[in-house]
Design an enzyme around this catalytic site. Structure first.
Site, PDB file in Angstrom:
ATOM      1  N   ASP A 171      -3.367 -18.176   2.084  1.00  0.00           N
ATOM      2  CA  ASP A 171      -4.565 -18.846   1.544  1.00  0.00           C
ATOM      3  C   ASP A 171      -5.064 -19.907   2.519  1.00  0.00           C
ATOM      4  O   ASP A 171      -6.270 -20.053   2.757  1.00  0.00           O
ATOM      5  CB  ASP A 171      -4.289 -19.455   0.152  1.00  0.00           C
ATOM      6  CG  ASP A 171      -2.888 -20.018  -0.010  1.00  0.00           C
ATOM      7  OD1 ASP A 171      -2.035 -19.765   0.871  1.00  0.00           O
ATOM      8  OD2 ASP A 171      -2.629 -20.730  -0.991  1.00  0.00           O
ATOM      9  N   ASP A 185      -5.294  -6.781   5.921  1.00  0.00           N
ATOM     10  CA  ASP A 185      -6.489  -6.049   5.512  1.00  0.00           C
ATOM     11  C   ASP A 185      -7.598  -7.033   5.144  1.00  0.00           C
ATOM     12  O   ASP A 185      -8.753  -6.922   5.589  1.00  0.00           O
ATOM     13  CB  ASP A 185      -6.105  -5.171   4.302  1.00  0.00           C
ATOM     14  CG  ASP A 185      -7.165  -4.157   3.952  1.00  0.00           C
ATOM     15  OD1 ASP A 185      -8.154  -4.035   4.704  1.00  0.00           O
ATOM     16  OD2 ASP A 185      -7.015  -3.478   2.920  1.00  0.00           O
ATOM     17  N   LYS A 196       3.237 -15.621   2.377  1.00  0.00           N
ATOM     18  CA  LYS A 196       3.073 -16.362   1.116  1.00  0.00           C
ATOM     19  C   LYS A 196       4.483 -16.735   0.661  1.00  0.00           C
ATOM     20  O   LYS A 196       4.958 -16.350  -0.414  1.00  0.00           O
ATOM     21  CB  LYS A 196       2.343 -15.451   0.105  1.00  0.00           C
ATOM     22  CG  LYS A 196       1.921 -16.128  -1.180  1.00  0.00           C
ATOM     23  CD  LYS A 196       0.753 -17.079  -1.027  1.00  0.00           C
ATOM     24  CE  LYS A 196       0.456 -17.772  -2.342  1.00  0.00           C
ATOM     25  NZ  LYS A 196      -0.429 -18.947  -2.196  1.00  0.00           N
ATOM     26  N   ASP A 226     -11.107  -8.485   7.680  1.00  0.00           N
ATOM     27  CA  ASP A 226     -12.521  -8.362   7.294  1.00  0.00           C
ATOM     28  C   ASP A 226     -13.191  -9.730   7.340  1.00  0.00           C
ATOM     29  O   ASP A 226     -14.342  -9.859   7.765  1.00  0.00           O
ATOM     30  CB  ASP A 226     -12.658  -7.755   5.889  1.00  0.00           C
ATOM     31  CG  ASP A 226     -12.947  -6.267   5.962  1.00  0.00           C
ATOM     32  OD1 ASP A 226     -12.498  -5.636   6.950  1.00  0.00           O
ATOM     33  OD2 ASP A 226     -13.609  -5.727   5.054  1.00  0.00           O
ATOM     34  N   TYR A 255       0.822  -1.213   0.000  1.00  0.00           N
ATOM     35  CA  TYR A 255       0.000   0.000   0.000  1.00  0.00           C
ATOM     36  C   TYR A 255       0.857   1.266   0.000  1.00  0.00           C
ATOM     37  O   TYR A 255       0.358   2.364  -0.240  1.00  0.00           O
ATOM     38  CB  TYR A 255      -0.950   0.030   1.204  1.00  0.00           C
ATOM     39  CG  TYR A 255      -2.020  -1.048   1.169  1.00  0.00           C
ATOM     40  CD1 TYR A 255      -2.243  -1.818   0.037  1.00  0.00           C
ATOM     41  CD2 TYR A 255      -2.816  -1.293   2.288  1.00  0.00           C
ATOM     42  CE1 TYR A 255      -3.204  -2.809   0.013  1.00  0.00           C
ATOM     43  CE2 TYR A 255      -3.791  -2.286   2.269  1.00  0.00           C
ATOM     44  CZ  TYR A 255      -3.978  -3.037   1.133  1.00  0.00           C
ATOM     45  OH  TYR A 255      -4.939  -4.017   1.100  1.00  0.00           O
TER      46      TYR A 255
END
Ligand code: NAD
Length: 365
Positions: free
Chosen positions: A225, A249, A193, A253, A143
């Site tokens: 994942d 992020d 990852k 959620d 980001y």
């Protein structure tokens, strides 16, 4: 007894509605325990753009620098500032606060209340006993990495984003997660990852190194994942989850659904600055400005109220007072009071203000 300076940035939409109730609860804590909370309000988001020309003014930034902590509502929700061509985004207020105040650690505790287990889309028997804390890196990664742009080429456009982390950035967030795990069930799950990304391989290497300083804490590595799957398959197996900005992020959620409603979940963003009372931090509900329900007494103020509890715990070291807020919320929910988002047959639906009043009165005893 102490005196604590808090910047109140209520923002837009339901932000001011839920923050009003969080302030009411803080006042109840002040009355019961004899503290003084010095509250200074300032504008952020759409309200600040309209009145001061920017999503957050330099004067408000200075107020935040001087304060012991920030209580933040939500920003955005005006069609005037949405869309790719808008010159100023209300969300810039949050990005500037995070970056300029070096708020690098975002904490989201998720512990669904027993009385609300049926409010989640996940089966109650899977949820029962869930008590996890996601620690998300907040000021680095994709980001913020440069270059980040769309480039014209003779063959059409290319786009590039950059995922970059330094060892120091990884080390401080992983260390934070281990420190937090010490006071909990002593397990850290580091999410990456590493089978694909170089930044993740460095992340894993640093996590392993940090872990050697905490022999009493178990470290497990999970691919992002796989973590996304296990969060809804076996949420009780997690204690502290630490991960980089974008993975955090998305996972937070997903994890928020374990608690039934966005209106229930608080967050803390901690920095490096120490005040006379503890670590400086920004505290906010995870939800946005919810323009669809603003001004209708439908907003659930519990996420904002629980954010105030996190502020007492992490920035002011007032653990007993933080526990008192959380216990009061639990009691009111167990007693059957619900805001509109948690409407359930046989339970009493109350408005935003009434929910705040019930919780504040419970704290006063
Ligand atoms: P949102 O979180 O505002 O709302 C999503 C849904 O959840 C809506 O249906 C809303 O009514 C409901 N909801 C949210 N909070 C609730 C509460 N406390 N009680 C009851 N119901 C609640 O997300 P959105 O609709 O995607 O975004 C609206 C605006 O908020 C956008 O401008 C977005 O950019 C902004 N936003 C701001 C923040 C922030 O300030 N930190 C975070 C997310 C979104």
């Amino acid at each position: 007894m102490g005196t604590y300076a808090i910047a109140i940035l209520a923002g837009d939409g339901i932000g001011p509605e839920v923050i009003e109730q969080a302030v009411r609860v803080l006042q109840a804590v002040a009355d019961r325990y004899g503290h003084i909370f010095t509250l200074t309000e300032a504008l952020v988001g759409v309200a600040a753009i309209d009145a001061e020309g920017d999503a957050i003014s330099d004067a408000t930034m200075e107020l935040c620098q001087r304060s012991d902590a920030i209580l933040f509502g939500a920003v955005g929700g005006s069609p005037r500032f949405e869309g790719p061509d808008s010159k100023i985004q209300p969300e810039r207020a949050l990005f500037r606060l995070r970056k300029d105040l070096a708020l690098y650690a975002n904490l989201r505790p998720i512990r669904p209340f027993k009385a609300l287990l049926n409010a989640s889309t996940i089966k109650a028997e899977i949820l029962q006993g869930t008590d996890l804390l996601v620690v998300r890196e907040l000021t680095g990664g994709i980001y913020y990495g440069k270059p980040s742009e769309i480039r014209e080429t003779p063959q059409g456009c290319d786009a590039i984003d950059t995922l970059i982390y330094s060892e120091a950035e990884i080390e401080r967030i992983v260390r934070t997660s281990f420190e937090l795990a010490r006071d909990r069930r002593k397990k850290v799950t580091s999410v990456d990852k590493a089978n694909v990304l170089s930044s993740s391989r460095l992340w894993r290497r640093v996590a392993d190194r940090v872990a050697t300083n905490y022999p009493e804490i178990a470290l497990e590595h999970l691919l992002v994942d796989s973590c996304a799957m296990h969060l809804i398959r076996r949420p009780t197996s997690f204690d502290v989850i630490v991960t980089e900005n974008m993975f955090g992020d998305i996972l937070t959620d997903e994890a928020s659904m374990l608690a039934g409603s966005m209106g229930m979940l608080p967050s803390a963003s901690l920095g490096v600055r120490r005040t006379d009372h503890g670590l400086f931090g920004l505290y906010e509900p995870i939800h946005g400005s919810a323009p669809d329900i603003a001004g209708q007494e439908k907003a659930n103020p519990i996420a904002a109220i629980l954010s105030a509890a996190l502020m007492l715990r992490y920035s002011f070291n007032l653990k007993q007072e933080a526990d008192a807020i959380e216990a009061a919320v639990e009691r009111i929910v167990e007693a059957g009071y619900r805001t509109e988002d948690l409407r359930e047959a046989g339970k009493e639906v109350v408005g935003t203000k009434e929910m705040g009043r019930l919780i504040a009165e419970t704290i006063r005893g």
